[in-house]
Design a protein around this motif. Structure first.
Motif, PDB file in Angstrom:
ATOM      1  N   ALA A 117      57.421  41.112  46.140  1.00 31.86           N
ATOM      2  CA  ALA A 117      56.171  40.902  46.881  1.00 31.86           C
ATOM      3  C   ALA A 117      55.303  42.160  46.829  1.00 31.86           C
ATOM      4  O   ALA A 117      54.081  42.070  46.649  1.00 31.86           O
ATOM      5  CB  ALA A 117      56.462  40.515  48.321  1.00 31.86           C
ATOM      6  N   ILE A 118      55.925  43.313  46.959  1.00 27.53           N
ATOM      7  CA  ILE A 118      55.175  44.571  46.895  1.00 27.53           C
ATOM      8  C   ILE A 118      54.631  44.788  45.491  1.00 27.53           C
ATOM      9  O   ILE A 118      53.476  45.197  45.317  1.00 27.53           O
ATOM     10  CB  ILE A 118      56.044  45.756  47.372  1.00 27.53           C
ATOM     11  CG1 ILE A 118      56.320  45.638  48.870  1.00 27.53           C
ATOM     12  CG2 ILE A 118      55.374  47.090  47.056  1.00 27.53           C
ATOM     13  CD1 ILE A 118      57.330  46.629  49.419  1.00 27.53           C
ATOM     14  N   LEU A 119      55.423  44.486  44.458  1.00 24.61           N
ATOM     15  CA  LEU A 119      54.928  44.624  43.085  1.00 24.61           C
ATOM     16  C   LEU A 119      53.739  43.697  42.825  1.00 24.61           C
ATOM     17  O   LEU A 119      52.762  44.090  42.179  1.00 24.61           O
ATOM     18  CB  LEU A 119      56.049  44.337  42.077  1.00 24.61           C
ATOM     19  CG  LEU A 119      57.181  45.366  42.015  1.00 24.61           C
ATOM     20  CD1 LEU A 119      58.227  44.929  40.995  1.00 24.61           C
ATOM     21  CD2 LEU A 119      56.663  46.759  41.699  1.00 24.61           C
ATOM     22  N   ARG A 120      53.810  42.467  43.343  1.00 25.33           N
ATOM     23  CA  ARG A 120      52.671  41.549  43.196  1.00 25.33           C
ATOM     24  C   ARG A 120      51.438  42.117  43.913  1.00 25.33           C
ATOM     25  O   ARG A 120      50.310  42.003  43.429  1.00 25.33           O
ATOM     26  CB  ARG A 120      53.014  40.158  43.750  1.00 25.33           C
ATOM     27  CG  ARG A 120      53.877  39.325  42.820  1.00 25.33           C
ATOM     28  CD  ARG A 120      53.995  37.881  43.289  1.00 25.33           C
ATOM     29  NE  ARG A 120      54.541  37.733  44.621  1.00 25.33           N
ATOM     30  CZ  ARG A 120      55.841  37.683  44.914  1.00 25.33           C
ATOM     31  NH1 ARG A 120      56.743  37.777  43.948  1.00 25.33           N
ATOM     32  NH2 ARG A 120      56.242  37.548  46.155  1.00 25.33           N
ATOM     33  N   PHE A 121      51.680  42.734  45.052  1.00 25.13           N
ATOM     34  CA  PHE A 121      50.566  43.322  45.785  1.00 25.13           C
ATOM     35  C   PHE A 121      49.961  44.491  45.007  1.00 25.13           C
ATOM     36  O   PHE A 121      48.734  44.658  44.990  1.00 25.13           O
ATOM     37  CB  PHE A 121      50.988  43.767  47.184  1.00 25.13           C
ATOM     38  CG  PHE A 121      49.861  44.410  47.927  1.00 25.13           C
ATOM     39  CD1 PHE A 121      48.752  43.663  48.306  1.00 25.13           C
ATOM     40  CD2 PHE A 121      49.876  45.758  48.207  1.00 25.13           C
ATOM     41  CE1 PHE A 121      47.679  44.259  48.965  1.00 25.13           C
ATOM     42  CE2 PHE A 121      48.815  46.357  48.871  1.00 25.13           C
ATOM     43  CZ  PHE A 121      47.713  45.606  49.246  1.00 25.13           C
ATOM     44  N   TYR A 122      50.780  45.303  44.342  1.00 19.19           N
ATOM     45  CA  TYR A 122      50.240  46.399  43.526  1.00 19.19           C
ATOM     46  C   TYR A 122      49.300  45.847  42.454  1.00 19.19           C
ATOM     47  O   TYR A 122      48.239  46.416  42.193  1.00 19.19           O
ATOM     48  CB  TYR A 122      51.362  47.198  42.858  1.00 19.19           C
ATOM     49  CG  TYR A 122      52.197  48.046  43.775  1.00 19.19           C
ATOM     50  CD1 TYR A 122      51.727  48.504  44.993  1.00 19.19           C
ATOM     51  CD2 TYR A 122      53.485  48.408  43.407  1.00 19.19           C
ATOM     52  CE1 TYR A 122      52.511  49.293  45.821  1.00 19.19           C
ATOM     53  CE2 TYR A 122      54.275  49.192  44.230  1.00 19.19           C
ATOM     54  CZ  TYR A 122      53.788  49.637  45.427  1.00 19.19           C
ATOM     55  OH  TYR A 122      54.566  50.421  46.233  1.00 19.19           O
TER      56      TYR A 122
END
Length: 139
Positions: A117-122
């Motif tokens: 989820a954090i990688l998608r947000f990046y």
């Protein structure tokens, strides 16, 4: 260093304010003008979309941090009511630091779902800040 919009515009001004010496005429001057023009075009995009991108990004980081606060020790994510680029960038720097620390904790724990989820947000952050290069004439 990531120059701010005012830094770029002042740099463009400083680059063009003095008349060039004779050795900087011709192709050198044409190249200099082209770079200043390109920077001005990119600065215009930043001026148009910069505040909205920062407000959106800051709110999304706060939401990620708030959501993770039940499972991780997360810093309080203070915001700002001021809509200047400088104030939004300062808040963004604090929020990004908190997000990086959260991401480190997520990786250390092996929390794959939150990590993804954090990688998608990046990727979303990069898209919010994207500046489009104009089509340039071929030579």
């Amino acid at each position: 260093m990531t120059p701010s919009l005012p830094d770029i515009l002042v740099g463009n001004f400083m680059c063009m304010i003095d008349p060039p010496p004779p050795e900087q005429q011709g192709e050198f001057m044409a190249g200099k003008v082209a770079v200043v023009a390109l920077l001005s075009l990119l600065a215009a995009q930043e001026g148009e979309r910069g505040v909205a991108a920062r407000v959106t990004e800051n709110a999304a980081i706060r939401a990620l941090l708030d959501e993770a606060s039940g499972d991780y020790e997360v810093e309080a994510a203070a915001g700002t009511d001021e809509l200047s680029l400088a104030a939004l960038d300062a808040a963004n720097a604090r929020l990004r630091s908190a997000l990086i620390r959260l991401h480190e904790a997520v990786e250390a724990r092996g929390d794959t779902a939150r990590h993804r989820a954090i990688l998608r947000f990046y990727a979303r952050m990069a898209d919010l800040r994207r500046l489009d290069m104009p089509p340039l004439p071929g030579r």
